[in-house]
Scaffold this motif. Structure first.
Motif, short mmCIF file in Angstrom:
data_model
loop_
_atom_site.label_atom_id
_atom_site.label_comp_id
_atom_site.label_asym_id
_atom_site.label_seq_id
_atom_site.Cartn_x
_atom_site.Cartn_y
_atom_site.Cartn_z
N ARG A 1 -6.21 9.48 35.14
CA ARG A 1 -6.44 10.65 35.97
C ARG A 1 -5.10 11.21 36.47
O ARG A 1 -4.29 10.51 37.04
CB ARG A 1 -7.32 10.28 37.17
CG ARG A 1 -7.82 11.48 37.97
CD ARG A 1 -8.75 11.03 39.08
NE ARG A 1 -9.90 10.32 38.56
CZ ARG A 1 -10.79 9.68 39.35
NH1 ARG A 1 -10.61 9.66 40.65
NH2 ARG A 1 -11.82 9.06 38.81
N GLY A 2 -4.89 12.49 36.18
CA GLY A 2 -3.65 13.14 36.58
C GLY A 2 -2.59 13.15 35.49
O GLY A 2 -1.61 13.88 35.59
N TYR A 3 -2.80 12.34 34.43
CA TYR A 3 -1.83 12.27 33.33
C TYR A 3 -2.44 12.71 31.99
O TYR A 3 -1.73 13.21 31.13
CB TYR A 3 -1.27 10.86 33.18
CG TYR A 3 -0.31 10.47 34.28
CD1 TYR A 3 1.07 10.64 34.13
CD2 TYR A 3 -0.77 9.93 35.48
CE1 TYR A 3 1.96 10.29 35.13
CE2 TYR A 3 0.10 9.58 36.50
CZ TYR A 3 1.47 9.76 36.32
OH TYR A 3 2.33 9.41 37.33
N GLY A 4 -3.74 12.48 31.81
CA GLY A 4 -4.38 12.87 30.57
C GLY A 4 -4.88 11.70 29.75
O GLY A 4 -5.05 10.59 30.26
N LYS A 5 -5.11 11.97 28.47
CA LYS A 5 -5.73 11.00 27.56
C LYS A 5 -4.78 10.61 26.45
O LYS A 5 -4.10 11.47 25.87
CB LYS A 5 -7.02 11.58 26.98
CG LYS A 5 -7.77 10.64 26.05
CD LYS A 5 -9.14 11.18 25.69
CE LYS A 5 -9.09 12.43 24.88
NZ LYS A 5 -10.43 12.86 24.41
N VAL A 6 -4.75 9.33 26.14
CA VAL A 6 -3.85 8.78 25.12
C VAL A 6 -4.65 7.85 24.21
O VAL A 6 -5.50 7.10 24.68
CB VAL A 6 -2.70 8.00 25.78
CG1 VAL A 6 -1.98 7.12 24.77
CG2 VAL A 6 -1.72 8.94 26.46
N VAL A 7 -4.40 7.94 22.92
CA VAL A 7 -4.96 7.00 21.96
C VAL A 7 -3.83 6.14 21.41
O VAL A 7 -2.79 6.67 20.97
CB VAL A 7 -5.69 7.72 20.81
CG1 VAL A 7 -6.15 6.72 19.75
CG2 VAL A 7 -6.89 8.50 21.33
N VAL A 8 -4.02 4.83 21.44
CA VAL A 8 -3.02 3.91 20.91
C VAL A 8 -3.15 3.88 19.39
O VAL A 8 -4.18 3.46 18.86
CB VAL A 8 -3.20 2.50 21.51
CG1 VAL A 8 -2.18 1.54 20.92
CG2 VAL A 8 -3.07 2.55 23.03
N ALA A 9 -2.14 4.34 18.70
CA ALA A 9 -2.23 4.48 17.25
C ALA A 9 -1.78 3.22 16.51
O ALA A 9 -2.48 2.72 15.62
CB ALA A 9 -1.40 5.67 16.78
N GLU A 10 -0.62 2.67 16.88
CA GLU A 10 -0.05 1.58 16.07
C GLU A 10 1.05 0.87 16.85
O GLU A 10 1.80 1.50 17.59
CB GLU A 10 0.52 2.16 14.78
CG GLU A 10 1.05 1.16 13.79
CD GLU A 10 1.66 1.81 12.58
OE1 GLU A 10 2.11 1.07 11.67
OE2 GLU A 10 1.70 3.06 12.53
N ILE A 11 1.11 -0.44 16.70
CA ILE A 11 2.26 -1.20 17.20
C ILE A 11 3.24 -1.28 16.04
O ILE A 11 2.95 -1.87 15.00
CB ILE A 11 1.88 -2.60 17.69
CG1 ILE A 11 1.00 -2.49 18.94
CG2 ILE A 11 3.10 -3.43 18.03
CD1 ILE A 11 -0.42 -2.73 18.73
N ILE A 12 4.42 -0.67 16.19
CA ILE A 12 5.30 -0.50 15.04
C ILE A 12 6.50 -1.44 15.03
O ILE A 12 7.31 -1.39 14.10
CB ILE A 12 5.78 0.96 14.94
CG1 ILE A 12 6.51 1.38 16.22
CG2 ILE A 12 4.61 1.89 14.69
CD1 ILE A 12 7.07 2.79 16.15
N GLY A 13 6.62 -2.29 16.04
CA GLY A 13 7.74 -3.23 16.03
C GLY A 13 8.19 -3.60 17.42
O GLY A 13 7.50 -3.34 18.41
#
Length: 257
Positions: free
Chosen positions: A230-242
């Motif tokens: 709330r107050g920042y928006g929405k994020v989807v975790v795509a990939e752990i890259i290293g």
């Protein structure tokens, strides 16, 4: 389903809202008709109800027009799937050549007409056009009365989304550096705040993980999880890259704008 059990099973402070939703479920069961809520509901409400109704004879459905809508209208049915909802999609065109309008400008202008936020779905803005789902009973009122936004003249029309392509939510791809995949570490990295501040956001109920409120700072986040702040928006975790040289995690995310 017992009403008290339903009310106690939904984690939400507005019990009048939850009670009204339960009453609509009862009407759907008694009449064998498809019954809709009068408002767009936040994900913390509609997602809990969808899960609770999975093993109940009245089935629930949610629709916000856009594929990844946060705000959605619920429908209840004992038979069949609702094909249409009492929702209209409005296309608001900014006709000013000199000013670009933001999300808050469109939302504020609509609400200044005396319309509650719950009557509106998610707003998606593309260039000088804002697309907004609205409850169908207020659609014509908005079209007739929204003539300008600030000093910008505008034009409002219904957008026939069933026969045309829908606008899609846009996102920015970013790489964040997180101390761990714990929720507090991820929120700290996403919002660029201290770990203590991220714990504060979690403890005050401002974080949803996959549209459920999460108060556990040590919850482990996985790929494809959706974090709404709330107050920042929405994020989807795509990939752990290293990892970095200091053994911190490099995480690719999609941040919706």
């Amino acid at each position: 389903m017992d009403k008290n059990y339903f009310l106690n099973s939904i984690n939400h402070e507005d019990k009048n809202l939850i009670s009204n939703i339960f009453n609509k479920m009862q009407i759907a069961q008694k009449t064998n008709k498809i019954i809709f809520t009068n408002d767009f509901l936040s994900p913390i409400v509609w997602n809990q109800i969808l899960v609770l109704c999975e093993n109940y004879k009245i089935k629930s459905f949610a629709n916000g027009i856009f594929e990844e809508s946060d705000r959605r209208m619920l429908a209840f049915s004992s038979e069949g799937v609702p094909l249409t909802y009492p929702i209209n999609l409005l296309k608001i065109s900014n006709n000013s050549k000199f000013r670009t309008l933001q999300h808050k400008d469109y939302l504020g202008a609509i609400m200044s007409l005396g319309i509650k936020r719950e009557k509106l779905g998610d707003l998606i803005i593309r260039d000088k056009i804002c697309y907004v789902p609205v409850c169908s009973d207020i659609s014509s009122y908005i079209i007739s009365n929204l003539n300008d936004i600030g000093n910008c003249p505008c034009e409002v029309n219904e957008y026939p989304y069933t026969s045309q392509d829908l606008p899609q939510g846009q996102f920015q791809e970013k790489i964040i550096i997180a101390t761990s995949l714990r929720l507090d570490g991820m929120v700290s990295a996403i919002c660029n705040v201290s770990r203590n501040n991220s714990v504060g956001l979690i403890s005050t109920g401002k974080i949803l993980v996959n549209y459920f409120q999460c108060l556990k700072k040590d919850k482990i986040i996985k790929c494809n999880d959706t974090i709404t702040i709330r107050g920042y928006g929405k994020v989807v975790v795509a990939e752990i890259i290293g990892s970095t040289q200091k053994d911190r995690l490099k995480v690719a995310i999609k941040q919706y704008t």
